[in-house]
Motif scaffolding. Structure first.
Motif, PDB file in Angstrom:
ATOM      1  N   ALA A  19      56.989  14.642  -2.533  1.00  0.00           N
ATOM      2  CA  ALA A  19      56.967  13.188  -2.359  1.00  0.00           C
ATOM      3  C   ALA A  19      56.397  12.463  -3.572  1.00  0.00           C
ATOM      4  CB  ALA A  19      56.142  12.829  -1.120  1.00  0.00           C
ATOM      5  N   SER A  20      55.893  13.199  -4.568  1.00  0.00           N
ATOM      6  CA  SER A  20      55.278  12.533  -5.720  1.00  0.00           C
ATOM      7  C   SER A  20      55.683  13.181  -7.039  1.00  0.00           C
ATOM      8  CB  SER A  20      53.752  12.524  -5.578  1.00  0.00           C
ATOM      9  OG  SER A  20      53.262  13.842  -5.350  1.00  0.00           O
ATOM     10  N   ALA A  21      55.278  14.434  -7.260  1.00  0.00           N
ATOM     11  CA  ALA A  21      55.552  15.075  -8.545  1.00  0.00           C
ATOM     12  C   ALA A  21      57.039  15.301  -8.775  1.00  0.00           C
ATOM     13  CB  ALA A  21      54.797  16.398  -8.637  1.00  0.00           C
TER      14      ALA A  21
ATOM     15  N   GLY B  75      54.056  22.536  -6.704  1.00  0.00           N
ATOM     16  CA  GLY B  75      52.692  22.962  -6.412  1.00  0.00           C
ATOM     17  C   GLY B  75      51.922  21.894  -5.670  1.00  0.00           C
ATOM     18  N   THR B  76      51.223  22.314  -4.626  1.00  0.00           N
ATOM     19  CA  THR B  76      50.300  21.448  -3.903  1.00  0.00           C
ATOM     20  C   THR B  76      48.956  22.147  -3.917  1.00  0.00           C
ATOM     21  OG1 THR B  76      52.081  20.635  -2.489  1.00  0.00           O
ATOM     22  CG2 THR B  76      49.822  20.261  -1.736  1.00  0.00           C
TER      23      THR B  76
ATOM     24  N   HIS C 184      43.411  17.110   1.516  1.00  0.00           N
ATOM     25  CA  HIS C 184      43.171  16.545   0.184  1.00  0.00           C
ATOM     26  C   HIS C 184      43.831  17.444  -0.858  1.00  0.00           C
ATOM     27  CE1 HIS C 184      39.285  14.372   1.698  1.00  0.00           C
ATOM     28  NE2 HIS C 184      40.403  13.868   2.210  1.00  0.00           N
ATOM     29  N   THR C 185      44.924  16.986  -1.423  1.00  0.00           N
ATOM     30  CA  THR C 185      45.672  17.841  -2.349  1.00  0.00           C
ATOM     31  C   THR C 185      46.179  17.071  -3.559  1.00  0.00           C
ATOM     32  OG1 THR C 185      47.721  17.455  -1.104  1.00  0.00           O
ATOM     33  CG2 THR C 185      46.432  19.414  -0.525  1.00  0.00           C
ATOM     34  N   HIS C 186      46.229  17.779  -4.698  1.00  0.00           N
ATOM     35  CA  HIS C 186      46.923  17.294  -5.882  1.00  0.00           C
ATOM     36  C   HIS C 186      48.377  17.767  -5.805  1.00  0.00           C
ATOM     37  CE1 HIS C 186      43.040  16.259  -7.384  1.00  0.00           C
ATOM     38  NE2 HIS C 186      42.690  17.471  -7.782  1.00  0.00           N
ATOM     39  N   ALA C 187      49.246  17.059  -6.507  1.00  0.00           N
ATOM     40  CA  ALA C 187      50.666  17.429  -6.529  1.00  0.00           C
ATOM     41  C   ALA C 187      51.077  17.831  -7.937  1.00  0.00           C
ATOM     42  CB  ALA C 187      51.524  16.262  -6.050  1.00  0.00           C
ATOM     43  N   TRP C 188      51.930  18.852  -8.031  1.00  0.00           N
ATOM     44  CA  TRP C 188      52.377  19.399  -9.315  1.00  0.00           C
ATOM     45  C   TRP C 188      53.875  19.678  -9.298  1.00  0.00           C
ATOM     46  CZ3 TRP C 188      49.689  20.946 -13.771  1.00  0.00           C
ATOM     47  CH2 TRP C 188      48.298  20.992 -13.707  1.00  0.00           C
ATOM     48  N   PHE C 189      54.435  19.690 -10.512  1.00  0.00           N
ATOM     49  CA  PHE C 189      55.714  20.348 -10.751  1.00  0.00           C
ATOM     50  C   PHE C 189      55.734  20.809 -12.200  1.00  0.00           C
ATOM     51  CE2 PHE C 189      60.184  20.861 -11.860  1.00  0.00           C
ATOM     52  CZ  PHE C 189      60.629  21.622 -10.783  1.00  0.00           C
ATOM     53  N   VAL C 190      56.135  22.062 -12.412  1.00  0.00           N
ATOM     54  CA  VAL C 190      56.322  22.575 -13.773  1.00  0.00           C
ATOM     55  C   VAL C 190      57.733  23.129 -13.875  1.00  0.00           C
ATOM     56  CG1 VAL C 190      53.867  23.151 -14.035  1.00  0.00           C
ATOM     57  CG2 VAL C 190      55.469  24.909 -13.253  1.00  0.00           C
ATOM     58  N   GLY C 191      58.306  23.035 -15.065  1.00  0.00           N
ATOM     59  CA  GLY C 191      59.657  23.569 -15.219  1.00  0.00           C
ATOM     60  C   GLY C 191      60.211  23.294 -16.596  1.00  0.00           C
TER      61      GLY C 191
ATOM     62  N   VAL D 266      54.120  18.117 -14.579  1.00  0.00           N
ATOM     63  CA  VAL D 266      53.825  16.826 -13.959  1.00  0.00           C
ATOM     64  C   VAL D 266      52.653  17.029 -13.006  1.00  0.00           C
ATOM     65  CG1 VAL D 266      54.672  14.974 -12.477  1.00  0.00           C
ATOM     66  CG2 VAL D 266      56.217  16.059 -14.128  1.00  0.00           C
ATOM     67  N   PHE D 267      51.668  16.147 -13.093  1.00  0.00           N
ATOM     68  CA  PHE D 267      50.482  16.247 -12.242  1.00  0.00           C
ATOM     69  C   PHE D 267      50.176  14.881 -11.655  1.00  0.00           C
ATOM     70  CE2 PHE D 267      45.858  15.464 -12.053  1.00  0.00           C
ATOM     71  CZ  PHE D 267      45.515  16.351 -11.040  1.00  0.00           C
ATOM     72  N   VAL D 268      49.889  14.846 -10.342  1.00  0.00           N
ATOM     73  CA  VAL D 268      49.488  13.607  -9.671  1.00  0.00           C
ATOM     74  C   VAL D 268      48.206  13.885  -8.905  1.00  0.00           C
ATOM     75  CG1 VAL D 268      50.122  11.761  -8.082  1.00  0.00           C
ATOM     76  CG2 VAL D 268      51.898  12.903  -9.422  1.00  0.00           C
ATOM     77  N   GLU D 269      47.139  13.238  -9.317  1.00  0.00           N
ATOM     78  CA  GLU D 269      45.854  13.431  -8.656  1.00  0.00           C
ATOM     79  C   GLU D 269      45.909  12.860  -7.240  1.00  0.00           C
ATOM     80  OE1 GLU D 269      41.704  13.098 -10.699  1.00  0.00           O
ATOM     81  OE2 GLU D 269      42.141  11.144  -9.792  1.00  0.00           O
ATOM     82  N   GLN D 270      45.475  13.658  -6.269  1.00  0.00           N
ATOM     83  CA  GLN D 270      45.526  13.270  -4.864  1.00  0.00           C
ATOM     84  C   GLN D 270      46.941  12.829  -4.477  1.00  0.00           C
ATOM     85  OE1 GLN D 270      42.377  10.446  -3.944  1.00  0.00           O
ATOM     86  NE2 GLN D 270      40.920  11.528  -5.236  1.00  0.00           N
ATOM     87  N   GLY D 271      47.901  13.551  -5.023  1.00  0.00           N
ATOM     88  CA  GLY D 271      49.306  13.170  -4.830  1.00  0.00           C
ATOM     89  C   GLY D 271      49.928  13.657  -3.539  1.00  0.00           C
TER      90      GLY D 271
END
Length: 654
Positions: free
Chosen positions: A638-640, A602-603, A612-619, A628-633
């Motif tokens: 490339a991050s989550a 997820g972006t 300007h985006t946060h980065a996500w991954f769920v599973g 997993v959440f990364v603020e401004q990721g």
């Protein structure tokens, strides 16, 4: 002949009155009536004045009969109360006064509320004497306040801290336990060059990883060395043993450095669920000011997280002893050795959580090196137990894993896809066009990096995270279909977790553009990582159950379990989430050891700038669901996703 009449002798009333008076005196010696002129009224006025500090309505004499000014009695009560003077006791009469001629004795109950709501209650006699005006005067003496008090005495309070209880992990073991530390210090007599020592220590401390928070401040070290005795140990910092070993070669042989080994009660690592657990520190000025009846200098107090929320339970009740002190001729105050009250300390009660040490360590390690605010939360699918709640960077900060309120971005396509599958609007094989852009009521929606797929199976749209495909399908959900499905996955439910948590808010009944945005996790929809981990676990399990964090004390009103999800919809969604890993946006996870990984990237845009985006991954993998959440990721790939890979690989290690 004169007639004589018998003379009837008139009796004097005095013997009768004397007899009645004697009878009244005997009765009065037993129990006095509580009439308007009885001693009880004087006692009531005394008790009222004692609490208010104004005794002008009461007459006082000392045991010899000499008058005592009311102001003097008020002053002496305050002095005798000593350390208890700030909280006057509750006072009441007990029974009726006993009267003998012009003297009476009443009994009063004195109840002090001591720190920690400990109550000390006792009865005390109050003697009174009837004055010439028939008014009852209180015979004042220190023993009225407490029977063992004498002139010049005062009450003092002694506290004994109770053993603080532990926060336990899911296995019932204390999370905080004695662990080795090294106290790094300096012996002034051995320092050859203070400035050089500071120049060498500073970069060494800064080299410790993860970085120390807050950093070691050496600004006042030269002054402290100059002011200390030559042979003193001037402490610089206390380090965990593993942190000390990182820099031991750089600081051990520096002139003047000294090292003391010790053990302190610590969590497994500095980062270990820190934002969730909180910390335990000596009472701060704010604590003492806000709760002067609860804390004293030197007490340990929980701050933030579970330690703060459950501080009263964990800290227990301190033991209290009230002693008598006496002021000597020289003005010094010493204990008389007289103890008038004692309560044993009551140990705190432990807090049992569901946290798993190995999973938490893996989550914390996965966030190492991430400079942006981030969170990773893991939930056991089988029973909903929260296994880990990591937040970064470093050990400080808020518990984003539970409380963040941010758009979920494309991770929310799991909810959108389930809603579409439930309604029969699509199947995994339904062809759905994926152009570069799609417009809804004049607002353009586009795919990341403007990619296009053409018309492909819905599974491919999902695996590649095609926004335009979901925007085209949004009308099939209806005005509140997304919110309805979200609620079956626990979003917007009233959770009772034993800790603060945000359960999400899902867009409903919006315009066509809002519905389109909501279908891809934008618009007004916001969630927390734990809410998304719970929803993901629901898909894996086939039914939503509120995650659990506290086992004892168990929350009183956890949210009820959701309905069983449609098996055919869940099976289809699982296939699609697996495709994300095998051939979609999370293909970096396809070779992670262990059971198959399912998930969704997820972006999420968080303002009007698409960059300007946060980065996500769920599973999930096996029995562990996560978010997993990364603020401004930025891009999740490339991050989550790399954080997720580090987490899963750490879990796989024996």
């Amino acid at each position: 002949m004169p007639v004589s009449y018998p003379v009837r002798r008139r009796l004097s009333p005095r013997p009768l009155l004397a007899a009645l008076a004697a009878a009244a005196l005997v009765a009065g010696a037993l129990t006095g009536c509580s009439g308007e002129d009885g001693p009880e009224q004087s006692v009531e006025a005394f008790l009222k004045g004692w609490r208010s500090g104004n005794l002008q309505a009461v007459g006082f004499i000392d045991p010899s009969g000499a008058r005592v000014p009311a102001a003097e009695v008020a002053k002496e009560i305050k002095a005798l109360s000593g350390e208890l003077a700030a909280t006057p006791p509750e006072l009441k009469q007990v029974g009726d006064a006993k009267i003998t001629a012009d003297t009476a004795t009443a009994r009063i109950q004195v109840t002090w509320t001591l720190p920690g709501q400990t109550r000390w209650a006792y009865e005390s006699p109050v003697r009174l004497k009837r004055g010439g005006d028939d008014r009852w005067q209180v015979i004042w003496e220190p023993a009225v306040l407490q029977e063992k008090l004498e002139q010049g005495d005062r009450l003092a309070l002694r506290r004994e801290s109770a053993p603080r209880a532990a926060v336990l992990d899911g296995a019932g073991n204390p999370i905080v336990a004695p662990r080795p530390v090294v106290r790094v210090g300096v012996q002034p007599s051995e320092v050859t060059d203070v400035k050089a020592l500071v120049r060498q220590l500073d970069p060494a401390f800064k080299a410790i990883r993860p970085a120390l928070v807050p950093p070691v401040d050496l600004a006042d070290l030269p002054k402290r060395i100059a002011e200390a005795d030559p042979g003193a140990f001037v402490e610089v910092v206390t380090l965990r043993d593993e942190a000390y070993r990182q820099i031991k070669p750089r600081i051990y042989d520096l002139p003047g450095t000294v090292f003391h080994t010790d053990k302190l009660d610590l969590a497994p690592t500095r980062e270990f669920a820190r934002a969730l657990l909180g910390s335990v520190d000596p009472a701060q000025a704010d604590d003492l000011k806000a709760h002067p009846d609860k804390y004293v200098a030197g007490d340990l107090v929980g701050h933030g997280g579970l330690q703060g929320r459950y501080d009263d339970r964990l800290r227990g009740v301190p033991g209290l002893t009230v002693v008598v002190e006496r002021t000597g001729p020289d003005g010094t105050t010493d204990s008389t050795g007289t103890e008038v009250f004692h309560s044993e300390p009551k140990a705190g009660q432990p807090l049992k959580t569901t946290l798993d040490v190995a999973t938490q360590n893996a989550a914390d390690a996965a966030l190492h090196g991430e400079s942006r605010r981030s969170a990773l939360v893991a939930v056991r699918i089988g029973d909903g137990a929260v296994l880990a709640a990591a937040n970064g960077p470093g050990p400080a900060g808020e518990n984003l894993a539970f409380t963040a309120q941010v758009p979920p971005g494309s991770t929310f396509k799991t909810v959108s896809a389930l809603a579409l599958l439930d309604r029969g609007a699509v199947t995994p094989d339904t062809p759905v066009d994926c152009p570069k852009t799609r417009e809804v009521d004049g607002r353009p929606f586009k795919n990341s990096d403007d990619f296009e797929l053409g018309t492909v199976p819905f599974t491919t749209d999902f695996a590649k995270s095609c926004n335009t495909a979901f925007v085209a399908l949004a009308p099939k959900l209806g005005p509140d279909g997304l919110a309805t499905t979200g609620r079956t996955l626990g979003l917007e439910a009233k959770w009772d977790l034993g800790a603060e948590v945000f359960a999400g808010s899902v867009s409903a009944n919006g315009s066509a553009t809002e519905q389109a945005a909501a279908a891809i996790g934008q618009g007004t929809t916001v969630v927390s990582p734990l809410a998304m981990a719970g929803a993901t676990a629901a898909v894996a399990r086939g039914r939503w159950e509120q995650p659990k964090l506290l086992l004892d004390p168990a929350p009183r009103q956890p949210a009820p379990a959701g309905p069983a999800l449609k098996p055919e919809s869940v099976a289809a969604l699982k296939t699609m989430m697996r495709a994300v890993v095998t051939g979609g946006t999370a293909s970096a996870l396809k070779d992670v050891p262990g059971e198959p990984v399912y998930g969704k990237t997820g972006t999420a845009e968080y303002d009007n700038n698409p960059a300007h985006t946060h980065a996500w991954f769920v599973g999930w993998q096996g029995d562990v669901a996560f978010a997993v959440f990364v603020e401004q990721g930025g891009a999740s790939t490339a991050s989550a996703v790399p954080i997720t890979e580090r987490f899963l690989r750490a879990l796989a290690k024996p």
